[in-house]
Design an enzyme around this catalytic site. Structure first.
Site, mmCIF file in Angstrom:
data_model
loop_
_atom_site.group_PDB
_atom_site.id
_atom_site.type_symbol
_atom_site.label_atom_id
_atom_site.label_comp_id
_atom_site.label_asym_id
_atom_site.label_seq_id
_atom_site.Cartn_x
_atom_site.Cartn_y
_atom_site.Cartn_z
ATOM 1 N N GLU B 282 -22.109 -28.836 -60.703
ATOM 2 C CA GLU B 282 -21.378 -27.936 -59.819
ATOM 3 C C GLU B 282 -22.250 -27.527 -58.637
ATOM 4 O O GLU B 282 -21.773 -27.396 -57.508
ATOM 5 C CB GLU B 282 -20.922 -26.700 -60.610
ATOM 6 N N GLU B 285 -22.148 -30.335 -56.346
ATOM 7 C CA GLU B 285 -20.827 -30.397 -55.715
ATOM 8 C C GLU B 285 -20.752 -29.357 -54.603
ATOM 9 O O GLU B 285 -20.243 -29.630 -53.504
ATOM 10 C CB GLU B 285 -19.738 -30.133 -56.765
ATOM 11 N N CYS B 308 -14.898 -23.065 -65.053
ATOM 12 C CA CYS B 308 -15.310 -23.042 -66.467
ATOM 13 C C CYS B 308 -14.286 -22.381 -67.359
ATOM 14 O O CYS B 308 -14.248 -22.618 -68.550
ATOM 15 C CB CYS B 308 -16.607 -22.264 -66.639
ATOM 16 N N SER B 328 -13.755 -26.210 -58.304
ATOM 17 C CA SER B 328 -14.739 -27.254 -58.578
ATOM 18 C C SER B 328 -14.074 -28.293 -59.477
ATOM 19 O O SER B 328 -13.269 -27.955 -60.342
ATOM 20 C CB SER B 328 -15.929 -26.635 -59.310
ATOM 21 N N LYS B 367 -9.310 -22.116 -74.594
ATOM 22 C CA LYS B 367 -10.054 -23.349 -74.880
ATOM 23 C C LYS B 367 -9.265 -24.259 -75.815
ATOM 24 O O LYS B 367 -9.446 -25.464 -75.819
ATOM 25 C CB LYS B 367 -11.402 -23.004 -75.513
ATOM 26 N N GLU B 370 -6.964 -26.012 -73.586
ATOM 27 C CA GLU B 370 -7.752 -26.926 -72.764
ATOM 28 C C GLU B 370 -8.110 -28.197 -73.543
ATOM 29 O O GLU B 370 -8.009 -29.309 -73.024
ATOM 30 C CB GLU B 370 -9.038 -26.231 -72.291
ATOM 31 N N GLU B 375 -5.145 -34.876 -70.113
ATOM 32 C CA GLU B 375 -6.139 -35.641 -69.345
ATOM 33 C C GLU B 375 -7.537 -35.564 -69.955
ATOM 34 O O GLU B 375 -8.452 -36.246 -69.493
ATOM 35 C CB GLU B 375 -6.156 -35.185 -67.883
ATOM 36 N N CYS B 524 -16.720 -14.159 -70.577
ATOM 37 C CA CYS B 524 -16.464 -14.705 -71.920
ATOM 38 C C CYS B 524 -16.804 -13.737 -73.043
ATOM 39 O O CYS B 524 -16.199 -13.795 -74.110
ATOM 40 C CB CYS B 524 -17.252 -15.995 -72.114
#
Lengths: 154, 594, 386
Positions: B282, B285, B308, B328, B367, B370, B375, B524
């Site tokens: 990141e 990036e 994230c 990102s 999560k 996710e 994908e 988190c």
């Protein structure tokens, strides 16, 4: 669908796009489409920039803002005490027979829905009903038959 | 007029600020009034009525959570009248509730159960008015909704609206039919829910819980053909202890690893490894985007925003689908870990990736969703087989019969067990930004970030939106175009604050280059999968533990982790390289806002 | 008819010249109007009975210059229909009352919240409103009234729920304080009064507080509209002086076989025959928003109570525990007792529950369910059991 979208756009133009426009818009949609479809509620949410869940939660609070399809004419029979005492049950039975539907149902041609409602403010003329916005009081079998027949002819 | 008000509560004379509620005034003198719909994170509702108290001269009882003190109030909190009323109200709540506590996931961690026990409520007092035939909504990968256990306190609705600005759930209908619904009562998986799980941590009962996957994991562990790997997120190690007898803010990293090994995981690895990797990817990036913008005058999406937090990612997909290019492209550490587990790791230890079950221990409900995004299978398999919450891990430890407090410490396994302090602080709001700056600043200038002990204080703390600026001076020749540039960053946690940030971007008024966004308040450590309760007091303790863990690490910067250098050398080649793009980066999906 | 004093103020003919009283009132100062209102002793006609003049005074005294006048035309109490009659026959008096209030408190905007069941009145009300607005311009009062519709929710008659509904939300009552005079609709200082109250305000301006006070008793000033229904040969709306007993009322309106009178609607009190003589209708006895339902001895009071609870179960907003669950328990409970599944002693427990509802519910709805429940169960226990 596009009609609904157009309708809601024009309603939002008229009533504004603030939260307090929600009730007048929903009321107008129900007046013209007999209920709030998921498409209508989504469109209202877009126009007012609020969550669809908010629209749904608000609509379901109000017994006149139906979120399931209703007939062109919604018959609401008052079930509160004085109308109850003076024979609301006979009125319901008569309508059920005439329209061949049960309470809570809509005729196949989507012309009539038959529902109970709470006090509509015609206690001195019970049993009383609303057909869409029009009240009818002092009903008996004969009178309600006449009224319904007239609507059937419409 | 004085701003202090004199009141008497259960014989205590006190002066309190005008506007203080009776509840808070009572708390200040150690008088605890029971509550249910009240939650300090949320606005006052005053709808459960459990907190009623008697005020002299009033005919009705007063809800302590909603009523501000008034001059001269004589308040009594334990009179027979109050006790009778509270017992009656709790009996009513119980009569509406599915009281199969023995089979409830929230048993022993349920506010209704505690209150009912405290007031010794007789479940026979009233007839059950629980509606028959209520089905549990298990449509979502992340959240289960069981209306039969709902007490209609509306904490979830307030959470979803006030803290998260998502409004996936609402109050619908009225009277005896009033309930918590989605739009059109659609399944949770079909609405704008971002799976953050904040409704779960704010639910007092078992009506909203995370979807559990630990049964499947126990099965896999017992299957000799499977190689079961678990990686644990930074904030799990500072919260798990709360489930197992430790006070909030206790670091239990080593004991956690031991317990997971005892449970039977074949390998216990550290999500921090891919957190460090995230910083490298990141960070590069970000530099790439800045280079394109400032050096070559190309049009790129700035500010760049971290990716994230899967709750945040789904939020932007729903709410700002036209601005996804600001995200990102880096996968979250969990998903990087999954992709590498079934490729790099499998190769290293010589196990067929098909036999690997990749588990992530997360502070998070999102999560789970996710892990199941279609994908997320760049390894050729589902990269992450299951995301477990801190709570599920706690349950597994209990199920395994382990005496957690007396377990010894064990270090993480390798490969992918090594990490830096920069990765640990991912767990707290501002941590990703701080970690990124520690690396990016050094890449650009060749020097350490100019903050004492590497602690970037402006990035820390519970303020909803934090800002910081670092001026780049005496940069390395490769970055000469950055000389004198002031890099502006912002940090937001809680999606309410994310919305503020996004509205700026939408209007083209965002002054920032780089933004960190976490879906959950506190980051988190306050995630939807963390132990219940989570309050600001507890968030602060977990955050302190996170920074203490960072300070205790021998390596504090992501780019200095040897295993990270090695994985580039042996496998990934270079940051943003071909393999990175294949395994560590992703794309996003435009979703409906309404 | 000697003990019942009929009056003819509210439905009295309009003045020959349109809006003459209003025009005269507009020349008075805010203080003068409020003074006169307080002097009259008028209490809100919605049933709660707060002094109207004081409400206006409190609102006028607020710092925020943005204030509202709201007319509560969400007449939903079973057995009440007098506001509908007012809005049908003398709407001008209502709008005038609102304008007088606006002048008194310095409001520029008024809302009339009309229940959805009265939607059919809207076209005529709008016509009247157009004329009204023209006259207001003539008097130089910067005030305009907008009619907002309800959509079938009894609870929206509760003032804070009504505000929520105007704001486009679910009609859920708010925590109080703050009271409407401080934070009403759009969280601004607001006077909210019932339709009949605004007409009374208008009448006080017309005849003066002095004349108004001559009617009624010390605790219950003025005349009151009564909606009479049930077992009566002459159902309808009557304007009567406050202070009569239920017996006086029954003698006039009963059918000779009256067993009980429900005063104040489903949220009110049931007065059994043995108490007719000693029960005064008004704030010193049984208060009422005007609903008077008469039951003769052919009626089952169990059925009456069942009908009321059914009403409340549906019309409770559902947010607070005692009201939402309490109503369901009362319903299940009386059914179980009737069927013999619960002993008659369970009624005692339900009475205790209704007491809990009375002292712990968030708003007046939940608090008032106990009124009809306890007055029917206590007075007609045998009918609950067999």
């Amino acid at each position: 669908m596009t009609e609904t979208i157009q309708l809601i756009k024009s309603l939002a133009d008229k009533h504004g796009r603030k939260r307090d426009a929600l009730m007048p818009i929903m009321q107008a949609v129900v007046e013209s489409e007999s209920y709030l479809s998921d498409i209508a509620m989504t469109e209202i949410a877009k126009e007012l920039d609020i969550a669809t869940a908010e629209v749904y939660g608000t609509a379901t609070f109000y017994s006149f803002l139906d979120t399931v399809p209703r007939g062109k004419y919604v018959i609401r029979v008052c079930k509160t005490i004085t109308c109850d005492m003076h024979g609301k049950k006979r009125i319901v039975e008569t309508i059920e027979k005439l329209l061949k539907i049960k309470l809570g149902e809509t005729t196949q041609d989507k012309k009539f829905s038959l529902l109970y409602t709470n006090c509509i403010g015609w206690c001195h003329q019970g049993p009383a009903i609303l057909i869409n916005t029009t009240p009818y009081g002092d009903l008996d079998e004969e009178k309600i038959t006449e009224i319904i027949m007239e609507y059937m002819r419409k | 007029m004085s701003d202090k008000i004199k009141v008497v509560i259960d014989g205590h004379d006190l002066d309190v600020d005008k506007g203080t509620t009776i509840l808070d005034a009572a708390k200040s003198v150690g008088v605890r009034i029971p509550t249910l719909c009240h939650h300090e994170d949320l606005c006052v509702a005053g709808n459960c009525r459990v907190c009623v108290v008697e005020v002299e001269g009033r005919k009705t009882l007063i809800a302590a959570c909603a009523a501000p003190v008034e001059e001269g109030m004589q308040i009594k909190t334990t009179t027979p009248k109050v006790r009778r009323a509270r017992t009656d109200i709790m009996s009513l709540l119980v009569s509406e509730h599915n009281t199969q506590c023995t089979t409830c996931y929230r048993s022993t961690n349920c506010e209704l159960q505690d209150l009912a026990a405290e007031y010794n409520v007789d479940s026979e007092r009233y007839l059950s008015v629980l509606k028959p035939g209520i089905e549990v909504d298990k449509s979502s990968f992340s959240i289960e909704k069981d209306d039969s256990k709902c007490v209609r306190c509306q904490r979830c609705v307030r959470t979803c609206a006030e803290l998260q600005h998502v409004n996936a759930i609402t109050v619908s209908h009225k009277g005896k039919d009033m309930k918590i619904s989605t739009f059109m009562d659609l399944p949770m998986n079909d609405v704008v829910c971002v799976n953050c799980g904040q409704c779960v941590t704010h639910c007092p009962t078992g009506a909203l819980t995370e979807r559990r996957y630990y049964h499947e994991i126990w099965e896999a562990i017992g299957d000799p053909d499977k190689h079961v790997v678990i990686n644990t997120a930074p904030s799990v190690r500072v919260a798990l202890g709360e489930m197992l007898g430790y006070p909030a803010g206790t670091r239990v990293t080593g004991q956690m690893v031991t317990s997971l090994k005892k449970i039977g995981f074949d390998s216990v690895l550290d999500t921090d490894f891919t957190a460090d990797l995230t910083i490298i990817e990141e960070g590069h990036e970000f530099l790439e985007r800045v280079t394109k913008a400032l050096k070559h005058g190309e049009k790129v999406a700035l500010p760049m925003i971290t990716s994230c937090s899967p709750g945040w990612v789904k939020f932007i997909e729903h709410m700002y689908p036209d601005h996804l290019d600001h995200l990102s492209t880096c996968k979250s550490p969990q998903q990087m870990f999954g992709a590498l587990t079934k490729t790099f790791y499998a190769e290293k230890i010589g196990v067929d990736p098909e036999k690997i079950v990749s588990v992530a221990a997360m502070p998070c409900a999102a999560k789970k969703y996710e892990a199941n995004r279609p994908e997320m299978n760049d390894s050729g398999y589902q990269d992450v087989d299951a995301g477990l919450t801190t709570r599920e891990i706690g349950h597994m430890v209990k199920q395994a019969g382990l005496d957690f407090i007396n377990l010894p410490n064990t270090p993480y396994d390798s490969y992918m067990g090594e990490s830096s302090g920069a990765a640990v602080i991912f767990g707290a709001t501002g941590g990703v930004m701080e970690a990124a700056l520690r690396t990016v600043y050094e890449v650009v200038t060749g020097r350490e970030v100019p903050f004492k002990n590497l602690n970037i204080e402006p990035a820390r703390g519970l303020q909803g939106i934090k800002e910081a600026a670092i001026k780049l001076e005496n940069v390395l020749p490769a970055f000469d175009f950055l000389e004198g540039v002031e890099v502006k960053v912002a940090i937001a946690h809680g999606l309410k604050n994310a919305r503020t940030i996004m509205e700026q971007i939408k209007k083209g008024e965002s002054p920032y280059h780089f933004i960190e966004i976490m879906a959950c308040p506190g980051g988190c450590i306050g995630g939807g999968g963390q132990p219940i309760p989570t309050t600001d007091e507890i968030r602060k303790k977990r955050i302190e533990a996170i920074y203490a863990e960072d300070e205790g690490m021998p390596i504090r910067k992501s780019h200095e982790v040897p295993e990270i250098a090695k994985i580039y050398e042996e496998f990934l080649e270079k940051p943003l390289g071909h393999k990175s793009h294949e395994l560590l980066h992703t794309h996003y999906v435009k979703r409906n806002r309404y | 008819m000697d003990k019942l004093k009929r009056v003819d103020i509210i439905f009295g003919a309009y003045t020959a010249e349109k809006y003459k009283v209003l025009e005269a009132t507009m020349k008075k100062s805010s203080e003068e109007i409020i003074e006169e209102m307080i002097e009259s002793g008028l209490k809100g006609r919605g049933g709660a009975g707060f002094l109207t003049g004081l409400k206006w005074k409190f609102t006028a005294g607020e710092a925020d210059p943005e204030r509202y006048v709201v007319c509560n035309a969400d007449e939903g109490e079973p057995g009440t229909f007098k506001d509908r009659e007012i809005l049908t026959t003398v709407p001008r008096k209502v709008f005038s009352g609102m304008a007088i209030c606006a002048k008194a408190i310095g409001a520029k905007k008024g809302f009339m919240y009309l229940r959805g069941e009265y939607r059919y009145l809207l076209p005529d009300l709008h016509k009247e409103l157009d004329i009204f607005n023209e006259h207001l311009k003539r008097f130089g009062l910067d005030f305009d009234v907008e009619i907002r519709m309800g959509s079938g929710a009894y609870i929206c008659g509760e003032e804070s729920a009504l505000f929520e509904s105007i704001e486009g939300k679910r009609g859920e009552p708010r925590n109080k304080p703050p009271y409407p005079t401080v934070a009403g609709v759009f969280s601004k200082p607001t006077v909210i009064n019932n339709v009949e109250t605004f007409v009374n305000a208008m009448m006080i301006m017309k005849y003066g507080a002095h004349e108004f006070k001559k009617l009624g008793t010390d605790d219950s000033r003025g005349s009151k509209l009564f909606s009479v229904s049930g077992d009566t040969p002459k159902p309808g709306i009557y304007e009567l002086e406050l202070g009569m007993t239920v017996e006086d009322f029954v003698n006039e309106f009963g059918d000779g076989d009256t067993k009980a009178v429900q005063v104040g609607g489903a949220a009110g009190f049931c007065v059994p025959r043995k108490k007719f003589k000693d029960t005064i209708i008004g704030f010193e006895g049984v208060p009422t928003g005007g609903s008077m339902m008469i039951f003769n001895s052919s009626r089952s009071m169990y059925n009456v109570l069942h009908n009321y609870i059914d009403f409340f179960e549906e019309e409770s907003c559902g947010q607070c525990t005692p009201c939402r669950v309490g109503c369901q328990q009362l319903m299940k409970g009386i059914e179980a007792v009737k069927r013999g599944e619960k002993q008659s002693g369970y009624l005692k427990q339900l009475l205790n529950l209704s007491d809990t509802m009375k002292i712990t519910s968030k708003c007046g709805l939940g608090q008032s369910v106990a009124n009809s429940f306890s007055s029917i169960v206590e007075n007609f226990k045998e009918e609950m059991i067999y």
